[in-house]
Scaffold this active site. Structure first.
Site, PDB file in Angstrom:
ATOM      1  N   ARG A   1      -0.391  -9.535  13.250  1.00 51.12           N
ATOM      2  CA  ARG A   1      -0.922  -8.456  12.408  1.00 51.12           C
ATOM      3  C   ARG A   1      -1.774  -9.028  11.278  1.00 51.12           C
ATOM      4  NH1 ARG A   1       4.444  -5.680  10.873  1.00 51.12           N
ATOM      5  NH2 ARG A   1       3.176  -4.301   9.593  1.00 51.12           N
TER       6      ARG A   1
ATOM      7  N   ARG B   1      11.464  -0.896  11.631  1.00 50.62           N
ATOM      8  CA  ARG B   1      10.230  -1.140  12.394  1.00 50.62           C
ATOM      9  C   ARG B   1      10.345  -2.441  13.163  1.00 50.62           C
ATOM     10  NH1 ARG B   1       5.018  -0.348   8.587  1.00 50.62           N
ATOM     11  NH2 ARG B   1       4.163  -1.531  10.318  1.00 50.62           N
TER      12      ARG B   1
ATOM     13  N   ARG C   1      11.236  -6.165   4.339  1.00 52.08           N
ATOM     14  CA  ARG C   1      11.112  -4.733   4.632  1.00 52.08           C
ATOM     15  C   ARG C   1      11.773  -4.414   5.975  1.00 52.08           C
ATOM     16  NH1 ARG C   1       5.108  -2.347   4.886  1.00 52.08           N
ATOM     17  NH2 ARG C   1       5.057  -3.464   6.837  1.00 52.08           N
TER      18      ARG C   1
ATOM     19  N   LYS D   1       0.831  -1.214   0.000  1.00 46.71           N
ATOM     20  CA  LYS D   1       0.000   0.000   0.000  1.00 46.71           C
ATOM     21  C   LYS D   1       0.867   1.267   0.000  1.00 46.71           C
ATOM     22  CE  LYS D   1      -2.349  -1.098   3.802  1.00 46.71           C
ATOM     23  NZ  LYS D   1      -1.787  -2.404   4.200  1.00 46.71           N
TER      24      LYS D   1
HETATM   25  P1  AMP Z   1       0.682  -0.059   9.349  1.00 48.20           P
HETATM   26  O1  AMP Z   1       1.856   0.840   9.123  1.00 48.20           O
HETATM   27  O2  AMP Z   1      -0.549   0.373   8.605  1.00 48.20           O
HETATM   28  O3  AMP Z   1       1.011  -1.507   9.138  1.00 48.20           O
HETATM   29  O4  AMP Z   1       0.302   0.102  10.898  1.00 48.20           O
HETATM   30  C1  AMP Z   1       1.219  -0.245  11.917  1.00 48.20           C
HETATM   31  C2  AMP Z   1       0.449  -0.428  13.221  1.00 48.20           C
HETATM   32  O5  AMP Z   1      -0.176   0.818  13.595  1.00 48.20           O
HETATM   33  C3  AMP Z   1      -0.687  -1.430  13.171  1.00 48.20           C
HETATM   34  O6  AMP Z   1      -0.219  -2.770  13.385  1.00 48.20           O
HETATM   35  C4  AMP Z   1      -1.572  -0.943  14.307  1.00 48.20           C
HETATM   36  O7  AMP Z   1      -1.011  -1.309  15.568  1.00 48.20           O
HETATM   37  C5  AMP Z   1      -1.438   0.567  14.193  1.00 48.20           C
HETATM   38  N1  AMP Z   1      -2.498   1.125  13.300  1.00 48.20           N
HETATM   39  C6  AMP Z   1      -2.299   1.720  12.090  1.00 48.20           C
HETATM   40  N2  AMP Z   1      -3.467   2.110  11.563  1.00 48.20           N
HETATM   41  C7  AMP Z   1      -4.431   1.757  12.452  1.00 48.20           C
HETATM   42  C8  AMP Z   1      -5.850   1.857  12.462  1.00 48.20           C
HETATM   43  N3  AMP Z   1      -6.527   2.389  11.428  1.00 48.20           N
HETATM   44  N4  AMP Z   1      -6.517   1.395  13.552  1.00 48.20           N
HETATM   45  C9  AMP Z   1      -5.841   0.857  14.595  1.00 48.20           C
HETATM   46  N5  AMP Z   1      -4.510   0.698  14.639  1.00 48.20           N
HETATM   47  C10 AMP Z   1      -3.803   1.134  13.572  1.00 48.20           C
END
Ligand code: AMP
Length: 203
Positions: free
Chosen positions: A159, A147, A141, A27
């Site tokens: 996740r 991260r 990644r 994404k």
């Molecule tokens: P991402 O970078 O989108 O993979 O997000 C990393 C982490 O941030 C996720 O595993 C969640 O812990 C938190 N997170 C990101 N977006 C959301 C969301 N819309 N709702 C809840 N937690 C989120």
């Protein structure tokens, strides 16, 4: 460029996309290319949380324990943060929401927020990637992303499970409104981008 100029001047014709898909589905990579082509504002809630954590803000401190485990940050925190970002940037040709919404209350909050601006979601586009490839991509990644949630296989699996159990209803929510589409998220970055553009150019 012509399309961009038209959208810029007609607030009711903006493109508001949800870029959807499991963690590691590409994404962020695709959003960067879409920003370049369509001039949309990319809003990634994951990036916003990482920014807050990097600055050790109260919001970042609150989010930290959930993110470290691969759990969702509570809706109350996430929705408020997203709303602030959108309201601070009203004059854009549209938004790419990446990693948001991840729950039905987040969908409802997003729809209400956009409705207040006389707008709505144009399309949810899901990047479809097989599980096995996702784990490999995230581990790769993790070598460069810095991260910690990209490095531990148990957290990555959590996740993916959270995505399947808590987030996939988001696809159905917008499918019921006739707005969800899937594109194959495998192949070269350029091929995937072409598939995404062909969904956007018909809007
Ligand atoms: P991402 O970078 O989108 O993979 O997000 C990393 C982490 O941030 C996720 O595993 C969640 O812990 C938190 N997170 C990101 N977006 C959301 C969301 N819309 N709702 C809840 N937690 C989120």
């Amino acid at each position: 460029m012509y399309r961009l100029a038209v959208y810029h001047n007609c607030s009711d014709m903006r493109i508001n996309l949800i870029l959807f898909g499991p963690p590691g589905s590409g994404k962020g990579t695709q959003a960067a290319k879409l920003v370049e082509k369509y001039g949309l504002l990319h809003i990634s809630t994951g990036d916003l949380f990482r920014y807050e954590m990097g600055n050790d803000t109260p919001l970042g401190q609150e989010a930290k324990s959930y993110i470290a485990k691969g759990e969702l940050v509570p809706d109350s925190v996430t929705i408020g943060m997203l709303r602030n970002k959108v309201e601070a940037n009203p004059d854009v040709p549209g938004y790419i929401f990446d990693g948001f919404p991840r729950t039905i209350p987040q969908c409802e909050a997003l729809d209400a927020l956009l409705a207040d601006m006389d707008e709505s979601i144009s399309r949810l586009i899901m990047l479809d990637v097989p599980d096995k490839e996702i784990v490999e991509r995230i581990l790769n990644r993790g070598i460069t992303s810095g991260r910690s949630d990209d490095l531990d296989q148990a957290i990555i699996q959590n996740r993916i499970d959270v995505y399947k159990n808590e987030t996939t209803p988001v696809f159905d929510y917008y499918a019921a409104k006739g707005k969800s589409v899937k594109v194959a998220g495998v192949g070269s970055i350029e091929d995937i981008f072409i598939r995404l553009c062909s969904e956007i150019d018909v809007l």
